[in-house]
Design a protein around this motif. Structure first.
Motif, PDB file in Angstrom:
ATOM      1  N   PHE A  46      23.706  29.555  54.957  1.00  0.00           N
ATOM      2  CA  PHE A  46      22.445  30.284  54.842  1.00  0.00           C
ATOM      3  C   PHE A  46      22.656  31.446  53.882  1.00  0.00           C
ATOM      4  O   PHE A  46      23.766  31.967  53.767  1.00  0.00           O
ATOM      5  CB  PHE A  46      22.035  30.837  56.214  1.00  0.00           C
ATOM      6  CG  PHE A  46      21.604  29.781  57.188  1.00  0.00           C
ATOM      7  CD1 PHE A  46      20.380  29.135  57.038  1.00  0.00           C
ATOM      8  CD2 PHE A  46      22.410  29.435  58.269  1.00  0.00           C
ATOM      9  CE1 PHE A  46      19.982  28.159  57.949  1.00  0.00           C
ATOM     10  CE2 PHE A  46      22.016  28.471  59.173  1.00  0.00           C
ATOM     11  CZ  PHE A  46      20.799  27.823  59.014  1.00  0.00           C
ATOM     12  N   ASP A  47      21.606  31.901  53.219  1.00  0.00           N
ATOM     13  CA  ASP A  47      21.778  33.106  52.389  1.00  0.00           C
ATOM     14  C   ASP A  47      21.611  34.353  53.261  1.00  0.00           C
ATOM     15  O   ASP A  47      21.326  34.256  54.463  1.00  0.00           O
ATOM     16  CB  ASP A  47      20.873  33.077  51.157  1.00  0.00           C
ATOM     17  CG  ASP A  47      19.398  33.248  51.492  1.00  0.00           C
ATOM     18  OD1 ASP A  47      19.070  33.624  52.639  1.00  0.00           O
ATOM     19  OD2 ASP A  47      18.576  33.019  50.595  1.00  0.00           O
ATOM     20  N   GLU A  48      21.821  35.509  52.669  1.00  0.00           N
ATOM     21  CA  GLU A  48      21.857  36.755  53.441  1.00  0.00           C
ATOM     22  C   GLU A  48      20.543  36.984  54.186  1.00  0.00           C
ATOM     23  O   GLU A  48      20.522  37.374  55.352  1.00  0.00           O
ATOM     24  CB  GLU A  48      22.189  37.923  52.508  1.00  0.00           C
ATOM     25  CG  GLU A  48      22.744  39.150  53.202  1.00  0.00           C
ATOM     26  CD  GLU A  48      23.736  38.816  54.339  1.00  0.00           C
ATOM     27  OE1 GLU A  48      23.466  39.264  55.464  1.00  0.00           O
ATOM     28  OE2 GLU A  48      24.734  38.110  54.118  1.00  0.00           O
ATOM     29  N   LEU A  49      19.438  36.716  53.504  1.00  0.00           N
ATOM     30  CA  LEU A  49      18.113  36.928  54.082  1.00  0.00           C
ATOM     31  C   LEU A  49      17.906  35.997  55.294  1.00  0.00           C
ATOM     32  O   LEU A  49      17.369  36.414  56.328  1.00  0.00           O
ATOM     33  CB  LEU A  49      17.046  36.653  53.020  1.00  0.00           C
ATOM     34  CG  LEU A  49      15.757  37.454  53.107  1.00  0.00           C
ATOM     35  CD1 LEU A  49      16.022  38.942  53.003  1.00  0.00           C
ATOM     36  CD2 LEU A  49      14.795  37.010  52.004  1.00  0.00           C
ATOM     37  N   GLU A  50      18.328  34.774  55.158  1.00  0.00           N
ATOM     38  CA  GLU A  50      18.201  33.821  56.274  1.00  0.00           C
ATOM     39  C   GLU A  50      19.052  34.250  57.460  1.00  0.00           C
ATOM     40  O   GLU A  50      18.637  34.120  58.612  1.00  0.00           O
ATOM     41  CB  GLU A  50      18.584  32.405  55.814  1.00  0.00           C
ATOM     42  CG  GLU A  50      17.538  31.780  54.890  1.00  0.00           C
ATOM     43  CD  GLU A  50      18.034  30.515  54.181  1.00  0.00           C
ATOM     44  OE1 GLU A  50      17.182  29.684  53.830  1.00  0.00           O
ATOM     45  OE2 GLU A  50      19.252  30.379  53.949  1.00  0.00           O
ATOM     46  N   ASN A  51      20.247  34.763  57.187  1.00  0.00           N
ATOM     47  CA  ASN A  51      21.091  35.268  58.280  1.00  0.00           C
ATOM     48  C   ASN A  51      20.432  36.451  58.986  1.00  0.00           C
ATOM     49  O   ASN A  51      20.460  36.546  60.217  1.00  0.00           O
ATOM     50  CB  ASN A  51      22.477  35.672  57.744  1.00  0.00           C
ATOM     51  CG  ASN A  51      23.401  34.481  57.604  1.00  0.00           C
ATOM     52  OD1 ASN A  51      23.377  33.556  58.421  1.00  0.00           O
ATOM     53  ND2 ASN A  51      24.218  34.481  56.568  1.00  0.00           N
ATOM     54  N   GLU A  52      19.828  37.341  58.206  1.00  0.00           N
ATOM     55  CA  GLU A  52      19.125  38.484  58.805  1.00  0.00           C
ATOM     56  C   GLU A  52      17.933  38.013  59.636  1.00  0.00           C
ATOM     57  O   GLU A  52      17.656  38.534  60.715  1.00  0.00           O
ATOM     58  CB  GLU A  52      18.653  39.450  57.703  1.00  0.00           C
ATOM     59  CG  GLU A  52      19.804  40.248  57.103  1.00  0.00           C
ATOM     60  CD  GLU A  52      19.388  41.025  55.856  1.00  0.00           C
ATOM     61  OE1 GLU A  52      18.169  41.237  55.644  1.00  0.00           O
ATOM     62  OE2 GLU A  52      20.284  41.423  55.094  1.00  0.00           O
ATOM     63  N   LEU A  53      17.236  37.001  59.108  1.00  0.00           N
ATOM     64  CA  LEU A  53      16.086  36.441  59.829  1.00  0.00           C
ATOM     65  C   LEU A  53      16.529  35.835  61.163  1.00  0.00           C
ATOM     66  O   LEU A  53      15.909  36.075  62.211  1.00  0.00           O
ATOM     67  CB  LEU A  53      15.405  35.378  58.961  1.00  0.00           C
ATOM     68  CG  LEU A  53      14.212  34.649  59.584  1.00  0.00           C
ATOM     69  CD1 LEU A  53      13.078  35.626  59.899  1.00  0.00           C
ATOM     70  CD2 LEU A  53      13.712  33.545  58.654  1.00  0.00           C
ATOM     71  N   ALA A  54      17.614  35.062  61.136  1.00  0.00           N
ATOM     72  CA  ALA A  54      18.119  34.440  62.362  1.00  0.00           C
ATOM     73  C   ALA A  54      18.427  35.520  63.406  1.00  0.00           C
ATOM     74  O   ALA A  54      18.071  35.396  64.585  1.00  0.00           O
ATOM     75  CB  ALA A  54      19.370  33.612  62.058  1.00  0.00           C
ATOM     76  N   HIS A  55      19.062  36.586  62.955  1.00  0.00           N
ATOM     77  CA  HIS A  55      19.392  37.704  63.838  1.00  0.00           C
ATOM     78  C   HIS A  55      18.110  38.315  64.426  1.00  0.00           C
ATOM     79  O   HIS A  55      18.011  38.539  65.641  1.00  0.00           O
ATOM     80  CB  HIS A  55      20.192  38.747  63.058  1.00  0.00           C
ATOM     81  CG  HIS A  55      20.642  39.898  63.901  1.00  0.00           C
ATOM     82  ND1 HIS A  55      21.642  39.787  64.834  1.00  0.00           N
ATOM     83  CD2 HIS A  55      20.200  41.177  63.970  1.00  0.00           C
ATOM     84  CE1 HIS A  55      21.809  40.946  65.437  1.00  0.00           C
ATOM     85  NE2 HIS A  55      20.943  41.816  64.935  1.00  0.00           N
ATOM     86  N   ALA A  56      17.125  38.536  63.558  1.00  0.00           N
ATOM     87  CA  ALA A  56      15.859  39.139  64.004  1.00  0.00           C
ATOM     88  C   ALA A  56      15.117  38.242  64.997  1.00  0.00           C
ATOM     89  O   ALA A  56      14.404  38.726  65.875  1.00  0.00           O
ATOM     90  CB  ALA A  56      14.979  39.427  62.793  1.00  0.00           C
ATOM     91  N   LEU A  57      15.302  36.942  64.850  1.00  0.00           N
ATOM     92  CA  LEU A  57      14.626  35.981  65.733  1.00  0.00           C
ATOM     93  C   LEU A  57      15.383  35.789  67.051  1.00  0.00           C
ATOM     94  O   LEU A  57      14.981  34.993  67.896  1.00  0.00           O
ATOM     95  CB  LEU A  57      14.493  34.623  65.029  1.00  0.00           C
ATOM     96  CG  LEU A  57      13.535  34.555  63.827  1.00  0.00           C
ATOM     97  CD1 LEU A  57      13.759  33.258  63.042  1.00  0.00           C
ATOM     98  CD2 LEU A  57      12.077  34.646  64.287  1.00  0.00           C
ATOM     99  N   GLY A  58      16.495  36.490  67.208  1.00  0.00           N
ATOM    100  CA  GLY A  58      17.267  36.386  68.453  1.00  0.00           C
ATOM    101  C   GLY A  58      18.099  35.120  68.550  1.00  0.00           C
ATOM    102  O   GLY A  58      18.445  34.677  69.649  1.00  0.00           O
ATOM    103  N   ILE A  59      18.414  34.537  67.403  1.00  0.00           N
ATOM    104  CA  ILE A  59      19.238  33.318  67.390  1.00  0.00           C
ATOM    105  C   ILE A  59      20.702  33.750  67.300  1.00  0.00           C
ATOM    106  O   ILE A  59      21.102  34.434  66.366  1.00  0.00           O
ATOM    107  CB  ILE A  59      18.869  32.421  66.180  1.00  0.00           C
ATOM    108  CG1 ILE A  59      17.353  32.131  66.176  1.00  0.00           C
ATOM    109  CG2 ILE A  59      19.660  31.128  66.227  1.00  0.00           C
ATOM    110  CD1 ILE A  59      16.890  31.278  65.006  1.00  0.00           C
TER     111      ILE A  59
END
Lengths: 243, 243
Positions: A200-213
């Motif tokens: 995943f790129d950095e933004l996707e990793n941040e998104l996953a974190h924000a989504l509680g994954i």
């Protein structure tokens, strides 16, 4: 295991007729005879035990003797969202996820995804699901959804579902999760997102974190996409059965 | 992960020359330049961090800057004896077992085996091991022995090794074994035999029993040979890491 036929719809009578490729294969290749036993399944979680009543060149008439509710499914309900690989790796992935008992596969749109799963590809993948079910005895088809983004995937999951993302560099080891779940009454619904080659790129990793994954670590090697997916399926599925 | 080269032998000096296919690939396909960093490994469990010093058309000169002991191996030492499938399934099996950290693969001679692993095949499989190691970062090669019978396989195992045979119809569920091992100090050496399509015959099953090899159950579906092997590798390997 008996030879297995797939029915597109639930049989409406005790006597049914099979035509087309499957009937042709049974008559010409498998050389079935009148009185031979075969198994039918329609993907709904039951199987029908039948015998052959009549044979024509490209047609079989079957008599259903028994209907058995038998899912051959696992205790943990697994949804895998995968940035799909291409070609043979894609085909292999589908076959293995069916065998390993994954309930639902979500083709995952990511920045670095290499394969586009359009309607035509989806139809091909669904045929591969049926073939794998014939082989392994599974009586409920693995669902394949349309392509989803990481956030769509996360939103569409039920609230009782634990969400993970495979991460080559950090996260809780999968073994630790298993040890915790051994003795707990935690949910038996899990969903795991698996990114493309290159991650995943950095933004996707941040998104996953924000989504509680939660990040999930799969050992010290860098696994290919399909290897990560099938390892997750094996460990959370067969490796996590209630005794 | 950096681009990885395989060395047939331990480098004897700080400056080394690469020729042949790998050098050609690096120059013509990957288009490496002087000063680029690459990783070398020789299969012994270390990797060498190097930079490119000189480039010719089919030759690279490299300077080794650092030697790092880094196996990327798992806590459980796994030996898998597999009645080898053919063709693409065989190739896929090798790649996945390397990625999933299997230490040793034993091609298993059984009554219903379909693939013969002679010296020529063995050399091809060993090349596939190297390719998979390049990709996944593993620095110790997976060993592949010559073909063995079930009893040879069993005899050649160390006394501390727990022995299993995958069985579609009976045996202890793999999840139960994992739960026991979570909290125990049992051996972290396991060996699992996986039979051919159609299974071991009755005599082979009796032999396994007589040799003290415990049946291991891998869930409700009938798994293909390569699926059973990679599921076992994922569950006992990544799924069983010490935290």
């Amino acid at each position: 295991m008996s030879y297995r036929f797939f029915l597109e719809a639930k049989p409406s009578a005790e006597l049914i007729t099979l035509e087309g490729d499957q009937a042709h294969h049974a008559v010409q290749v498998m050389r079935f005879k009148i009185g031979d036993a075969i198994v039918l399944f329609d993907g709904s979680g039951v199987e029908y035990h039948a015998v052959i009543d009549q044979i024509a060149k490209k047609r079989l008439e079957l008599r259903i003797l028994d209907t058995v509710s038998l899912e051959r499914s696992l205790d943990t309900k697994m949804t895998l969202a995968v940035a799909m690989p291409k070609g043979d790796r894609q085909k292999f992935l589908i076959e293995k996820l069916v065998e390993l008992g994954v309930e639902c596969l979500v083709p995952l749109k990511t920045t670095r995804s290499v394969a586009n799963v359009n309607e035509k590809v989806l139809q091909r993948l669904k045929k591969q699901v049926v073939e794998a079910c014939k082989q392994c005895g599974r009586n409920r088809l693995m669902e394949i959804t349309e392509e989803k983004s990481l956030s769509q995937f996360s939103e569409d999951l039920g609230s009782g579902c634990q969400k993970f993302v495979a991460d080559p560099y950090r996260g809780m080891p999968v073994s630790q999760w298993l040890n915790r779940s051994c003795s707990s009454t935690e949910s038996r619904q899990i969903a795991v997102a698996i990114g493309p080659e290159g991650g995943f790129d950095e933004l996707e990793n941040e998104l996953a974190h924000a989504l509680g994954i939660q990040p999930l670590h799969l050992g010290p090697a860098i696994l290919r996409v399909e290897t990560a997916a099938l390892a997750v399926a094996a460990i959370f599925g067969i490796g996590n059965e209630i005794e």
